[in-house]
Motif scaffolding. Structure first.
Motif, PDB file in Angstrom:
ATOM      1  N   ASP A   9       0.860  -1.185   0.000  1.00 46.91           N
ATOM      2  CA  ASP A   9       0.000   0.000   0.000  1.00 46.91           C
ATOM      3  C   ASP A   9       0.892   1.229   0.000  1.00 46.91           C
ATOM      4  N   ARG A  10       0.604   2.153  -0.922  1.00 45.65           N
ATOM      5  CA  ARG A  10       1.422   3.355  -1.076  1.00 45.65           C
ATOM      6  C   ARG A  10       0.629   4.580  -0.624  1.00 45.65           C
ATOM      7  N   TRP A  11       1.236   5.331   0.273  1.00 45.36           N
ATOM      8  CA  TRP A  11       0.633   6.552   0.807  1.00 45.36           C
ATOM      9  C   TRP A  11       1.578   7.712   0.572  1.00 45.36           C
ATOM     10  N   LYS A  12       1.021   8.892   0.486  1.00 47.53           N
ATOM     11  CA  LYS A  12       1.827  10.097   0.247  1.00 47.53           C
ATOM     12  C   LYS A  12       2.846  10.307   1.365  1.00 47.53           C
ATOM     13  N   SER A  13       2.449   9.998   2.601  1.00 45.65           N
ATOM     14  CA  SER A  13       3.347  10.175   3.752  1.00 45.65           C
ATOM     15  C   SER A  13       2.876   9.290   4.897  1.00 45.65           C
ATOM     16  N   LYS A  14       3.739   9.109   5.868  1.00 48.69           N
ATOM     17  CA  LYS A  14       3.386   8.350   7.062  1.00 48.69           C
ATOM     18  C   LYS A  14       2.223   9.032   7.782  1.00 48.69           C
ATOM     19  N   SER A  15       2.292  10.342   7.902  1.00 54.18           N
ATOM     20  CA  SER A  15       1.218  11.060   8.605  1.00 54.18           C
ATOM     21  C   SER A  15      -0.112  10.955   7.866  1.00 54.18           C
ATOM     22  N   ALA A  16      -0.081  10.947   6.543  1.00 52.94           N
ATOM     23  CA  ALA A  16      -1.320  10.796   5.768  1.00 52.94           C
ATOM     24  C   ALA A  16      -1.989   9.468   6.103  1.00 52.94           C
ATOM     25  N   TYR A  17      -1.189   8.404   6.168  1.00 52.38           N
ATOM     26  CA  TYR A  17      -1.723   7.098   6.530  1.00 52.38           C
ATOM     27  C   TYR A  17      -2.262   7.105   7.961  1.00 52.38           C
ATOM     28  N   GLU A  18      -1.482   7.631   8.885  1.00 52.60           N
ATOM     29  CA  GLU A  18      -1.881   7.616  10.292  1.00 52.60           C
ATOM     30  C   GLU A  18      -3.145   8.436  10.549  1.00 52.60           C
ATOM     31  N   VAL A  19      -3.267   9.577   9.897  1.00 55.34           N
ATOM     32  CA  VAL A  19      -4.474  10.400  10.041  1.00 55.34           C
ATOM     33  C   VAL A  19      -5.679   9.656   9.484  1.00 55.34           C
ATOM     34  N   PHE A  20      -5.523   9.057   8.307  1.00 55.23           N
ATOM     35  CA  PHE A  20      -6.622   8.296   7.718  1.00 55.23           C
ATOM     36  C   PHE A  20      -7.005   7.133   8.621  1.00 55.23           C
ATOM     37  N   ARG A  21      -6.027   6.402   9.095  1.00 55.40           N
ATOM     38  CA  ARG A  21      -6.290   5.230   9.939  1.00 55.40           C
ATOM     39  C   ARG A  21      -7.012   5.635  11.219  1.00 55.40           C
ATOM     40  N   ALA A  22      -6.586   6.705  11.847  1.00 54.67           N
ATOM     41  CA  ALA A  22      -7.229   7.172  13.080  1.00 54.67           C
ATOM     42  C   ALA A  22      -8.663   7.642  12.829  1.00 54.67           C
ATOM     43  N   ALA A  23      -8.859   8.359  11.751  1.00 53.37           N
ATOM     44  CA  ALA A  23     -10.187   8.901  11.438  1.00 53.37           C
ATOM     45  C   ALA A  23     -11.171   7.815  11.005  1.00 53.37           C
ATOM     46  N   ASN A  24     -10.647   6.680  10.544  1.00 61.68           N
ATOM     47  CA  ASN A  24     -11.499   5.614  10.014  1.00 61.68           C
ATOM     48  C   ASN A  24     -11.281   4.297  10.765  1.00 61.68           C
ATOM     49  N   SER A  25     -10.886   4.373  12.025  1.00 61.93           N
ATOM     50  CA  SER A  25     -10.498   3.173  12.769  1.00 61.93           C
ATOM     51  C   SER A  25     -11.629   2.163  12.924  1.00 61.93           C
ATOM     52  N   THR A  26     -12.845   2.627  13.131  1.00 58.17           N
ATOM     53  CA  THR A  26     -13.963   1.703  13.307  1.00 58.17           C
ATOM     54  C   THR A  26     -14.230   0.920  12.032  1.00 58.17           C
ATOM     55  N   GLU A  27     -14.303   1.623  10.898  1.00 54.47           N
ATOM     56  CA  GLU A  27     -14.548   0.949   9.622  1.00 54.47           C
ATOM     57  C   GLU A  27     -13.375   0.055   9.240  1.00 54.47           C
ATOM     58  N   TYR A  28     -12.140   0.505   9.499  1.00 53.57           N
ATOM     59  CA  TYR A  28     -10.952  -0.293   9.211  1.00 53.57           C
ATOM     60  C   TYR A  28     -11.019  -1.617   9.978  1.00 53.57           C
ATOM     61  N   SER A  29     -11.316  -1.549  11.261  1.00 54.66           N
ATOM     62  CA  SER A  29     -11.394  -2.761  12.085  1.00 54.66           C
ATOM     63  C   SER A  29     -12.494  -3.699  11.614  1.00 54.66           C
ATOM     64  N   LYS A  30     -13.608  -3.133  11.210  1.00 50.91           N
ATOM     65  CA  LYS A  30     -14.729  -3.933  10.712  1.00 50.91           C
ATOM     66  C   LYS A  30     -14.326  -4.697   9.450  1.00 50.91           C
ATOM     67  N   ILE A  31     -13.686  -4.019   8.510  1.00 50.60           N
ATOM     68  CA  ILE A  31     -13.245  -4.650   7.261  1.00 50.60           C
ATOM     69  C   ILE A  31     -12.168  -5.693   7.559  1.00 50.60           C
ATOM     70  N   ASP A  32     -11.229  -5.345   8.416  1.00 49.30           N
ATOM     71  CA  ASP A  32     -10.141  -6.251   8.766  1.00 49.30           C
ATOM     72  C   ASP A  32     -10.688  -7.552   9.365  1.00 49.30           C
ATOM     73  N   THR A  33     -11.654  -7.448  10.246  1.00 49.15           N
ATOM     74  CA  THR A  33     -12.280  -8.625  10.847  1.00 49.15           C
ATOM     75  C   THR A  33     -12.996  -9.462   9.795  1.00 49.15           C
ATOM     76  N   LEU A  34     -13.704  -8.823   8.896  1.00 50.43           N
ATOM     77  CA  LEU A  34     -14.401  -9.526   7.816  1.00 50.43           C
ATOM     78  C   LEU A  34     -13.426 -10.324   6.951  1.00 50.43           C
ATOM     79  N   CYS A  35     -12.247  -9.763   6.698  1.00 47.23           N
ATOM     80  CA  CYS A  35     -11.278 -10.369   5.786  1.00 47.23           C
ATOM     81  C   CYS A  35     -10.408 -11.446   6.439  1.00 47.23           C
ATOM     82  N   GLU A  36     -10.458 -11.590   7.751  1.00 50.78           N
ATOM     83  CA  GLU A  36      -9.615 -12.572   8.436  1.00 50.78           C
ATOM     84  C   GLU A  36      -9.829 -13.993   7.926  1.00 50.78           C
ATOM     85  N   ARG A  37     -11.038 -14.326   7.560  1.00 49.44           N
ATOM     86  CA  ARG A  37     -11.343 -15.693   7.112  1.00 49.44           C
ATOM     87  C   ARG A  37     -10.711 -16.031   5.760  1.00 49.44           C
TER      88      ARG A  37
END
Length: 107
Positions: free
Chosen positions: A58-86
């Motif tokens: 995964d390519r991001w413009k910067s580390k902070s860009a990724y971290e800001v996105f991840r923090a702002a979307n943590s609930t949805e990220y976790s939901k998708i991650d859990t779905l994909c575990e199988r």
């Protein structure tokens, strides 16, 4: 540029679903594109030796860009991650990297 590299061993029963979610134009990429020009894309690589092993880069413009996105979307990220575990029998973060700049690190 900031890159995050994951290695996956796929559950053969879920290969099609894995590809749907992890491909360069897959569901994860669609989710990351919500970052408005900070997400630069995903490469999906298949092992030459093991047909059930894949890498994502995964390519991001910067580390902070990724971290800001991840923090702002943590609930949805976790939901998708859990779905994909199988889809996988093994998943490993190989690392997070910056694009090397030879001018700042001469040999």
């Amino acid at each position: 540029m900031y890159r995050i590299i994951w290695r996956y061993t796929i559950n053969p029963d879920f290969l099609d679903e894995f590809l749907k979610w992890y491909a360069a134009d897959g569901e994860w990429a669609k989710f990351f594109r919500k970052s408005t020009n900070k997400y630069m894309g995903t490469d999906l690589l298949k092992s030459a030796d093991n047909p059930l092993e894949y890498l994502t880069i995964d390519r991001w413009k910067s580390k902070s860009a990724y971290e800001v996105f991840r923090a702002a979307n943590s609930t949805e990220y976790s939901k998708i991650d859990t779905l994909c575990e199988r889809f996988t029998t093994d998943e490993k973060l190989l690392g997070k990297y910056f694009k090397a700049d030879p001018s700042t690190h001469p040999n």
